[in-house]
Design a protein around this motif. Structure first.
Motif, mmCIF file in Angstrom:
data_model
loop_
_atom_site.group_PDB
_atom_site.id
_atom_site.type_symbol
_atom_site.label_atom_id
_atom_site.label_comp_id
_atom_site.label_asym_id
_atom_site.label_seq_id
_atom_site.Cartn_x
_atom_site.Cartn_y
_atom_site.Cartn_z
ATOM 1 N N MET A 6 0.846 -1.203 0.000
ATOM 2 C CA MET A 6 0.000 0.000 0.000
ATOM 3 C C MET A 6 0.874 1.243 0.000
ATOM 4 O O MET A 6 1.825 1.333 0.777
ATOM 5 N N ALA A 7 0.588 2.174 -0.853
ATOM 6 C CA ALA A 7 1.398 3.390 -0.972
ATOM 7 C C ALA A 7 1.260 4.255 0.268
ATOM 8 O O ALA A 7 0.195 4.345 0.875
ATOM 9 N N ASP A 8 2.359 4.927 0.644
ATOM 10 C CA ASP A 8 2.329 5.853 1.770
ATOM 11 C C ASP A 8 1.689 7.173 1.361
ATOM 12 O O ASP A 8 1.543 7.481 0.178
ATOM 13 N N THR A 9 1.311 7.949 2.363
ATOM 14 C CA THR A 9 0.887 9.321 2.127
ATOM 15 C C THR A 9 2.056 10.097 1.512
ATOM 16 O O THR A 9 3.190 10.000 1.982
ATOM 17 N N THR A 10 1.774 10.844 0.467
ATOM 18 C CA THR A 10 2.829 11.533 -0.273
ATOM 19 C C THR A 10 3.336 12.754 0.491
ATOM 20 O O THR A 10 2.555 13.602 0.913
ATOM 21 N N ILE A 11 4.644 12.815 0.680
ATOM 22 C CA ILE A 11 5.293 14.017 1.203
ATOM 23 C C ILE A 11 6.409 14.354 0.225
ATOM 24 O O ILE A 11 7.460 13.710 0.212
ATOM 25 N N SER A 12 6.164 15.333 -0.604
ATOM 26 C CA SER A 12 7.100 15.665 -1.677
ATOM 27 C C SER A 12 7.911 16.901 -1.313
ATOM 28 O O SER A 12 7.370 17.983 -1.096
ATOM 29 N N VAL A 13 9.241 16.714 -1.224
ATOM 30 C CA VAL A 13 10.121 17.849 -0.913
ATOM 31 C C VAL A 13 11.125 18.082 -2.041
ATOM 32 O O VAL A 13 12.050 18.888 -1.898
ATOM 33 N N GLU A 14 10.930 17.405 -3.167
ATOM 34 C CA GLU A 14 11.905 17.473 -4.245
ATOM 35 C C GLU A 14 12.116 18.895 -4.754
ATOM 36 O O GLU A 14 13.240 19.328 -5.018
ATOM 37 N N SER A 50 -11.594 -3.247 -1.132
ATOM 38 C CA SER A 50 -10.637 -3.770 -0.163
ATOM 39 C C SER A 50 -9.203 -3.416 -0.549
ATOM 40 O O SER A 50 -8.764 -3.639 -1.676
ATOM 41 N N GLY A 51 -8.479 -2.830 0.410
ATOM 42 C CA GLY A 51 -7.081 -2.525 0.210
ATOM 43 C C GLY A 51 -6.792 -1.278 -0.586
ATOM 44 O O GLY A 51 -5.627 -0.951 -0.808
ATOM 45 N N THR A 52 -7.837 -0.548 -1.014
ATOM 46 C CA THR A 52 -7.667 0.656 -1.825
ATOM 47 C C THR A 52 -8.205 1.869 -1.080
ATOM 48 O O THR A 52 -9.316 1.818 -0.535
ATOM 49 N N ALA A 53 -7.441 2.952 -1.054
ATOM 50 C CA ALA A 53 -7.909 4.170 -0.392
ATOM 51 C C ALA A 53 -9.184 4.679 -1.046
ATOM 52 O O ALA A 53 -9.348 4.610 -2.264
ATOM 53 N N GLY A 54 -10.106 5.186 -0.225
ATOM 54 C CA GLY A 54 -11.408 5.619 -0.726
ATOM 55 C C GLY A 54 -11.421 7.057 -1.194
ATOM 56 O O GLY A 54 -10.393 7.699 -1.378
ATOM 57 N N ASP A 55 -12.645 7.582 -1.366
ATOM 58 C CA ASP A 55 -12.875 8.884 -1.979
ATOM 59 C C ASP A 55 -13.889 9.640 -1.126
ATOM 60 O O ASP A 55 -14.927 9.087 -0.760
ATOM 61 N N PRO A 56 -13.630 10.925 -0.782
ATOM 62 C CA PRO A 56 -14.575 11.666 0.060
ATOM 63 C C PRO A 56 -15.970 11.827 -0.552
ATOM 64 O O PRO A 56 -16.941 12.005 0.179
ATOM 65 N N SER A 57 -16.082 11.738 -1.883
ATOM 66 C CA SER A 57 -17.400 11.864 -2.507
ATOM 67 C C SER A 57 -18.245 10.607 -2.328
ATOM 68 O O SER A 57 -19.427 10.597 -2.683
#
Length: 324
Positions: free
Chosen positions: A1-9, A152-159
């Motif tokens: 499962m992918a982590d929450t993105t924190i982009s500092v590039e 299952s296993g997939t992040a959902g959507d606020p809508s």
């Protein structure tokens, strides 16, 4: 499962892959303003320990009759259940904050091996999670939301976390429990014509309900259109005395309310606030988070239940915009 993105590039590209204390702090981090949960104000918040609100509508019959010596019973009472489901929703975030150390953002980190104490964690919760969650509910769920079961296993959507007002109103219309007031395509109307349509809408509400205190909900652009139309129609170049641009002429009990959640929608609707319920269970958790550390990663999470609903469909009044 992918982590929450924190982009500092980009920060590293522009400022270098190192931390140099130049007095920078959280005040140097600039974010666009968030939307608040404004549409919640159209509802009566009802805390509960259950995952469903149970109410009942009561229909009664007339009872007064002319006198006669015979005993002639009349009248009747009928009870109809109303159930408003609460939907469970959550926030999950997981990331490795160590990438902040060798960047201009190093002030959000420190040398403490317990990363849960780093300033970044507090900033991430208070400036991002606590504010974005409320914007998500306002802009995606309260009005436009349509619930869908998670994958299952997939992040959902606020809508998809709950059924919003539009879905509820269209379900009532489809079931024959609610007849919309026909206004037609209001996008083509001039400002003055729109005011006249709003006044027609209010006059179309049955008299027994027309004088109840209600917010007339619409998108914010339409509220601005209404205000311009009021000034033009009634030759009001400036506010005079007790005149309000957010009231309907002859109906001081009706207040025009522009809702962020209704952006791009042309429907207008109203109901007495006690008829509109926002059921919540553990809703304070939207601002309270569990924080866990595993090796170099941080997990932040919370959950709660919430759901919108109406008690008496007969006391909901809506235009025909966006009827499914």
């Amino acid at each position: 499962m992918a982590d929450t993105t924190i982009s500092v590039e980009q920060i590293i590209d522009d400022f270098g892959a190192y931390y140099q204390n130049q007095g920078q702090g959280a005040a140097n981090l600039h974010m666009l303003p968030y939307e608040s949960m404004d549409t919640q104000n159209a509802f009566t918040t009802v805390p509960t320990e259950d995952t469903i609100l149970d109410e009942a509508n009561v229909e009664v019959q007339e009872i007064v009759q002319q006198y006669q010596d015979d005993f002639t019973p009349s009248g009747g009472v009928e009870f109809e259940p109303v159930r408003i489901p609460l939907f469970k929703m959550k926030i999950d975030a997981e990331f490795n904050p160590h990438k902040l150390q060798r960047s201009w953002l190093g002030f959000l980190a420190n040398n403490n091996t317990d990363v849960t104490t780093w300033p970044f964690i507090r900033w991430f919760i208070e400036m991002y999670l606590m504010k974005q969650s409320k914007e998500d509910l306002e802009m995606k769920a309260f009005y436009k939301g349509v619930y869908a079961a998670p994958t299952s296993g997939t992040a959902g959507d606020p809508s998809k976390v709950m059924d919003g007002v539009e879905k509820l109103l269209n379900d009532y219309i489809a079931a024959g429990a609610l007849a919309p007031i026909v206004l037609g395509n209001i996008n083509t109307l001039t400002d003055v014509q729109f005011v006249e349509k709003v006044e027609l809408f209010v006059r179309s509400i049955p008299e027994r309900y027309r004088y109840m205190v209600m917010d007339l909900n619409m998108n914010r652009s339409l509220r601005e259109k209404y205000r311009r139309g009021v000034r033009a129609k009634y030759n009001m170049n400036y506010k005079q005395g007790d005149v309000s641009y957010d009231k309907v002429v002859d109906y001081d009990n009706i207040t025009i309310a522009g809702r962020p959640s209704m952006a791009s929608k042309t429907r207008i609707w109203c109901t007495p606030k006690p008829n509109a319920l926002f059921g919540v269970k553990g809703f304070g958790n939207i601002d309270n988070f569990e924080i866990e550390k595993e090796k170099r990663k941080i997990a932040i999470y919370t959950e709660w239940h919430a759901g919108l609903g109406f008690i008496q469909p007969k006391m909901i009044f809506t235009s025909d915009g966006e009827v499914a």
